[in-house]
Scaffold this motif. Sequence first.
Motif, mmCIF file in Angstrom:
data_model
loop_
_atom_site.group_PDB
_atom_site.id
_atom_site.type_symbol
_atom_site.label_atom_id
_atom_site.label_comp_id
_atom_site.label_asym_id
_atom_site.label_seq_id
_atom_site.Cartn_x
_atom_site.Cartn_y
_atom_site.Cartn_z
ATOM 1 N N ILE A 130 3.372 -1.033 4.032
ATOM 2 C CA ILE A 130 2.722 0.264 3.919
ATOM 3 C C ILE A 130 3.883 1.218 3.697
ATOM 4 O O ILE A 130 4.701 1.426 4.595
ATOM 5 N N LEU A 131 3.977 1.725 2.505
ATOM 6 C CA LEU A 131 5.105 2.557 2.113
ATOM 7 C C LEU A 131 4.664 4.006 2.001
ATOM 8 O O LEU A 131 3.718 4.314 1.289
ATOM 9 N N GLU A 132 5.375 4.867 2.721
ATOM 10 C CA GLU A 132 5.199 6.312 2.559
ATOM 11 C C GLU A 132 6.379 6.809 1.746
ATOM 12 O O GLU A 132 7.528 6.536 2.098
ATOM 13 N N SER A 181 1.741 15.979 4.271
ATOM 14 C CA SER A 181 0.374 15.827 3.767
ATOM 15 C C SER A 181 -0.501 14.919 4.617
ATOM 16 O O SER A 181 -1.718 14.878 4.420
ATOM 17 N N GLY A 182 0.076 14.168 5.547
ATOM 18 C CA GLY A 182 -0.717 13.293 6.393
ATOM 19 C C GLY A 182 -0.505 11.813 6.145
ATOM 20 O O GLY A 182 -1.254 10.982 6.670
ATOM 21 N N LYS A 183 0.501 11.466 5.375
ATOM 22 C CA LYS A 183 0.765 10.060 5.058
ATOM 23 C C LYS A 183 1.035 9.237 6.313
ATOM 24 O O LYS A 183 0.513 8.133 6.470
ATOM 25 N N SER A 184 1.856 9.757 7.220
ATOM 26 C CA SER A 184 2.229 9.008 8.431
ATOM 27 C C SER A 184 1.026 8.741 9.319
ATOM 28 O O SER A 184 0.899 7.653 9.900
ATOM 29 N N THR A 185 0.147 9.699 9.435
ATOM 30 C CA THR A 185 -1.046 9.525 10.264
ATOM 31 C C THR A 185 -1.922 8.415 9.701
ATOM 32 O O THR A 185 -2.367 7.522 10.432
ATOM 33 N N ILE A 199 0.887 -1.161 0.000
ATOM 34 C CA ILE A 199 0.000 0.000 0.000
ATOM 35 C C ILE A 199 0.921 1.205 0.000
ATOM 36 O O ILE A 199 1.629 1.457 0.975
ATOM 37 N N PHE A 200 0.972 1.891 -1.116
ATOM 38 C CA PHE A 200 1.938 2.960 -1.374
ATOM 39 C C PHE A 200 1.241 4.308 -1.196
ATOM 40 O O PHE A 200 0.413 4.701 -2.008
ATOM 41 N N LEU A 201 1.566 5.001 -0.107
ATOM 42 C CA LEU A 201 1.006 6.323 0.172
ATOM 43 C C LEU A 201 1.946 7.380 -0.395
ATOM 44 O O LEU A 201 3.089 7.499 0.056
ATOM 45 N N HIS A 202 1.456 8.122 -1.360
ATOM 46 C CA HIS A 202 2.274 9.116 -2.054
ATOM 47 C C HIS A 202 1.649 10.490 -1.880
ATOM 48 O O HIS A 202 0.491 10.708 -2.240
#
Length: 183
Positions: free
Chosen positions: A82-84, A13-17, A5-8
């Motif tokens: 889970i990749l940020e 921007s809130g990716k870590s949360t 799950i790649f959060l870009h």
Amino acid sequence: MAQIIFLHGASSSGKSTIAGILQAVVEKPFWHVSIDHLRDSGVVPMNRFRRGDFRWSEARNAFFEGFHASLSAYADAGNNLILEHILDDEEWLPMLISRFAKHDVFFVGVHCPLEILMEREAARGDRPLGSAKQDYETIHVGKIYDLELDSTEEPQTNTTKLLAAWRSDRRSSSFSLDKRAVP
């Protein structure tokens, strides 16, 4: 095949949360991986870079090559991720598409209004001022996502949306489109 799950999204921007909530509720074990983890854990000698002992411009390419290779190694070994990440180099997306070709990648665009990004960046104090604005203006250009989230919504709401879309197994992002083009 691992699931990624790649959060870009832009810096702050809130990716870590979203990633933290997601990892706590998703039904499978997922590693939460980001550059911030390396920086904050002391793996990277950030104080010495900041002090000027070393030049980040000279170390940056090797750092990211190692980071990207480690992501492939984790996934190839069967770890769900889970990749940020912030794809701020145009060569990284095609390279990661290739490295993740045998894995199920769910690519999520995390968006946030510029004013909020700049406020968060200033409050954090651990980013060069202006990096969030630069990211905001460039990083989403040319990317096709499986899902796009607005981080002004409640993080739990975004996590619920993300999980529902991820569980649907429908993939139509830059990662899955490339797979369809390969015979």
